[in-house]
Design an enzyme around this catalytic site. Structure first.
Site, PDB file in Angstrom:
ATOM      1  N   ASP A  50       3.654   0.517   4.450  1.00 57.66           N
ATOM      2  CA  ASP A  50       3.546  -0.600   5.389  1.00 57.66           C
ATOM      3  C   ASP A  50       3.687  -1.744   4.258  1.00 57.66           C
ATOM      4  OD1 ASP A  50       1.025  -0.560   3.834  1.00 57.66           O
ATOM      5  OD2 ASP A  50       0.239   1.092   5.172  1.00 57.66           O
TER       6      ASP A  50
ATOM      7  N   GLU B 283       5.333   9.859   3.957  1.00 60.20           N
ATOM      8  CA  GLU B 283       5.185   8.642   3.593  1.00 60.20           C
ATOM      9  C   GLU B 283       4.854   8.543   2.166  1.00 60.20           C
ATOM     10  OE1 GLU B 283       2.750   4.604   4.938  1.00 60.20           O
ATOM     11  OE2 GLU B 283       1.822   6.320   5.783  1.00 60.20           O
TER      12      GLU B 283
ATOM     13  N   ASP C 146       0.819  -1.112   0.037  1.00 59.56           N
ATOM     14  CA  ASP C 146       0.133  -0.012  -0.041  1.00 59.56           C
ATOM     15  C   ASP C 146       0.562   1.363   0.031  1.00 59.56           C
ATOM     16  OD1 ASP C 146      -2.044   1.889   0.702  1.00 59.56           O
ATOM     17  OD2 ASP C 146      -1.232   1.746   2.580  1.00 59.56           O
TER      18      ASP C 146
END
Length: 493
Positions: free
Chosen positions: A88, A476, A85
């Site tokens: 993660d 992220e 994803d």
């Protein structure tokens, strides 16, 4: 240089050309304009770094290894493959399907440019890694696996995917546990991808269309949001509704099949979405509106009030991006379209793709857009999209590329498990759940593996970026940010 920047910033709010002027004025700092092709090449390496499953022999990102080879075994279904994803080790089907659709749209819309830069085959390879997984996730007409892994236990550990020990449950939707949004988005992905593969692998394209048709019918017959059936996804990628995914799927199915039934669905819809503020994994109305506007501009189908409504809404979004609408998107002092605090670049790249694609449609139709604050030509859209690309690649107040591995000043600590832990190829000692946090997550050192081609969440509304691994809101990377950027970069490379 700072005086030129200050003068330029005074007109950011009123003129697309001024946005471009600011980008061009700072371009001497990063000289990014010559390197769109290099950036395009790097984006495709990022998709290789995100691969789950058994890696192929031509894998270029060598710090990664095979992982999650038993995914789906709890349900006696092969769910290996696909993409992780973000930072993660989860496989969330909803954003993955949107990533797939946008990667397919990039391929379909920019085929000639991708071929010219010898990246088209790699784009198709990246796309097929996703669609192969989606095909496996749809073993029956009314069954679609929409998640692998438990989000809570996964996020409670900091482990590289090759030796993770967190649970890998498989979650699905079916007739008794519906999710029209998930099924609709996956249908859109399959239909869009069929267009990308049709000239090169007709049998595979036919298989994708078959899945897309079944999923669309499944979605129509069983309404509801998917987190009602896959509650574990609700804390991570909750959907706000399913009407947009059904329109998006119908638009792609019409483009792929030319069948009137899908156009009828779009024309009979009670909700065309209105004027939207973002285009993203949870809101596809703009995408459907743009595809309908394309039909209207081409004049190949009968134009009616509903089609004009779609076109008007698509153009309102574009006008707002270009600062000539009635609800303009915020632009930072440095020139970045700024939508929302969390991972803003995902919205910027998707909007930039819309601008790039729509500029093509306008040019082909010799048309323009009439906005609340004036008119826009195809070149204005293209210039604004280019300004966003330049900002992302280094023409910004920090002189920083927000693409990892591009240029000499880029994020060194993206929030990403695999990249932040020593490669299993260098040290096969297992990294345990909590040890990963202690030894790697909280380390001030740069990531040991360069996540080449990733786009981090990006700067805040003040053009500030701290490059902190713990600041997942900004550091992220997610595939949904990069997929449309592939098409945007191809347009300028």
């Amino acid at each position: 240089m700072s005086q030129l920047k200050n003068r330029s910033s005074q007109c950011l709010w009123t003129s697309t050309s001024c946005i471009l002027l600011l980008s061009m004025s700072s371009m001497t700092l990063g000289a990014v304009s010559r390197h769109y092709g290099e950036a395009l090449t790097k984006t495709l390496l990022y998709f290789e770094a995100q691969r789950s499953g058994k890696l192929p022999s031509n894998q270029r990102v060598n710090w990664r290894g095979d992982s999650a080879l038993r995914d789906g075994s709890d349900a006696h279904v092969d769910l290996t493959g696909g993409y992780y994803d973000a930072g993660d080790n989860m496989k969330f089907g909803f954003p993955l399907a949107f990533t797939t659709t946008m990667l397919a749209w990039s391929s379909v819309e920019m085929t000639s440019q991708l071929k010219a830069h010898k990246e088209h085959k790699k784009v198709l390879a990246a796309l097929k890694w996703a669609t192969d997984y989606l095909i496996k996730a749809h073993p029956e007409s009314n069954i679609l696996y929409g998640q692998v892994g438990d989000g809570n236990s996964d996020h409670a550990c900091w482990m590289r995917p090759e030796d993770m020990t967190t649970p890998r449950p498989s979650y699905r939707i079916d007739a008794q546990h519906p999710g029209a949004d998930l099924a609709g988005e996956t249908a859109a992905a399959m239909a869009a991808a069929s267009l990308a593969f049709a000239p090169y692998n007709a049998a595979y394209a036919k298989k994708l269309i078959s899945h897309a048709k079944d999923l669309f019918e499944f979605a129509k017959a069983h309404p509801g949001v998917y987190q009602s059936s896959i509650s574990n996804a609700g804390g991570f990628y909750a959907s706000s509704g399913y009407e947009d995914e059904l329109l998006w799927a119908a638009a792609w199915l019409h483009r792929a099949t030319k069948k009137q039934i899908y156009l009828n669905y779009l024309n009979e819809a009670s909700n065309t979405g209105g004027s939207r503020t973002v285009f993203a994994w949870d809101d596809k109305f703009v995408g459907a509106q743009v595809l309908m506007a394309k039909l209207a501009l081409e004049g190949k189908v009968k134009i009616n009030k509903k089609m004009e409504e779609y076109k008007s809404m698509a153009e309102q979004f574009i006008c707002n991006c270009a600062q000539k609408g009635s609800n303009n998107v915020k632009i930072t002092q440095g020139g970045l379209l700024w939508f929302l605090p969390w991972n803003n670049l995902q919205y910027t790249t998707a909007a930039s793709f819309v601008l790039s694609a729509y500029s093509k449609y306008l040019k082909a139709a010799n048309a323009s857009i009439k906005c609340h604050g004036g008119s826009l030509q195809a070149s204005d859209l293209r210039n604004l999209a280019r300004a966003q690309v330049d900002y992302i690649l280094g023409s910004n107040p920090k002189n920083m590329s927000y693409m990892v591995g591009f240029g000499t000043n880029y994020p060194e600590r993206p929030h990403h498990r695999g990249a932040s832990i020593v490669s299993i190829k260098k040290n096969r000692t297992a990294v345990e759940c909590n040890a990963g946090f202690n030894d790697w997550y909280h380390s001030p050192a740069p990531n040991p593996n360069v996540l080449t081609g990733a786009l981090v969440g990006g700067p805040d509304e003040n053009d500030a970026y701290g490059d902190e691994r713990t600041d997942f809101q900004h550091s992220e990377p997610v595939p949904a940010t990069v997929a449309p950027f592939v098409g945007v970069l191809a347009a300028f490379a």
